[in-house]
Scaffold this active site. Sequence first.
Site, PDB file in Angstrom:
ATOM      1  N   HIS A   4     -19.573  14.297  29.824  1.00  0.00           N
ATOM      2  CA  HIS A   4     -18.931  12.946  29.151  1.00  0.00           C
ATOM      3  C   HIS A   4     -18.438  11.905  29.952  1.00  0.00           C
ATOM      4  O   HIS A   4     -18.623  12.002  31.366  1.00  0.00           O
ATOM      5  CB  HIS A   4     -17.605  13.681  28.472  1.00  0.00           C
ATOM      6  CG  HIS A   4     -17.999  14.635  27.263  1.00  0.00           C
ATOM      7  ND1 HIS A   4     -18.502  15.727  27.463  1.00  0.00           N
ATOM      8  CD2 HIS A   4     -17.828  14.243  26.147  1.00  0.00           C
ATOM      9  CE1 HIS A   4     -18.815  16.340  26.242  1.00  0.00           C
ATOM     10  NE2 HIS A   4     -18.332  15.422  25.344  1.00  0.00           N
TER      11      HIS A   4
ATOM     12  N   SER B 137     -16.116  13.172  20.974  1.00  0.00           N
ATOM     13  CA  SER B 137     -15.435  13.206  22.468  1.00  0.00           C
ATOM     14  C   SER B 137     -16.203  12.070  23.299  1.00  0.00           C
ATOM     15  O   SER B 137     -15.670  11.663  24.328  1.00  0.00           O
ATOM     16  CB  SER B 137     -15.596  14.498  22.888  1.00  0.00           C
ATOM     17  OG  SER B 137     -17.111  14.989  22.686  1.00  0.00           O
TER      18      SER B 137
END
Length: 289
Positions: free
Chosen positions: A266, A42
């Site tokens: 992220h 990810s």
Amino acid sequence: MKKPQRTLLAAALLTVSALAVTPSPAFAAGQDRLQYVALGDSYAAAPLVRPADPANPRCVRSLGNYPNVAADVLGAELTDVTCSGATARDFTRSAHAGTPPQYDALSADTDLVSITIGANDAELFRLPNTCVNLLPEPLGTSCEATNTGSGTDRYAAAVEAWAPTFDAVLTAVRARAPHARVVVVGYGTYFRPGGCFPAQPYWGRDADYIQARIDQLGTVLREAAARHGALHTDTAGIGAGHDACAPQEDRYIQSALSLRDGFPLHPTSAGSRAFGEAVAATLTDDGER
């Protein structure tokens, strides 16, 4: 800090565990477009950075992630098989029904490969969810103390144990794409020293502990790249000052408490652009030698 924020953070973090650079003449000589394959998890897929990649919704991948940015800068044709939640095992197996193993994208015709992997293998993407504290010390539990109290650092040991797997990954990539330039892309700067409690719900020592384990994994990736003749892009250095504690407009790593412009902890769209441009620069510099 209200309970709904903690619920959002827990759900978000657990879910994941499941162009200013000009191309060099070497990349713009009128030849066939370079074939670029992006492998990874990810951090590379950049979930919730818009626009979403409709090719494989189960991988929660963005068309604005660093592989797409790098491909645009280089003028390369991208095959992006990055997938949120991926581990190194998903390079050889199907992560989801209808999703081929990531290695299947590689061939003797592959010119460029980027790889970001390891954080799910060592459970580092899950670690922050165990470190949340909404109240100041001593009204809570330190994840740093919990994970090191026995005299063994659980997560440091997990990273160390996984390191040989990455050597095997780089060997397998070379076997499948023998002519490719390979760039290993490290993980970023999530927290500045001491963190920023309570803006981010991690005590200072726990924010430092999370970052230390991310940095340890980054060292594993960098050293393996050197052993195998691969290139390396250090996104931690690029992201200094753009961590989750920075204002929204300056973040390369999203806040732990936000789903805006990137999944919690992220890359954001700005981070993906910066990292992609750095990957392209790494590959361009190497191609000019």
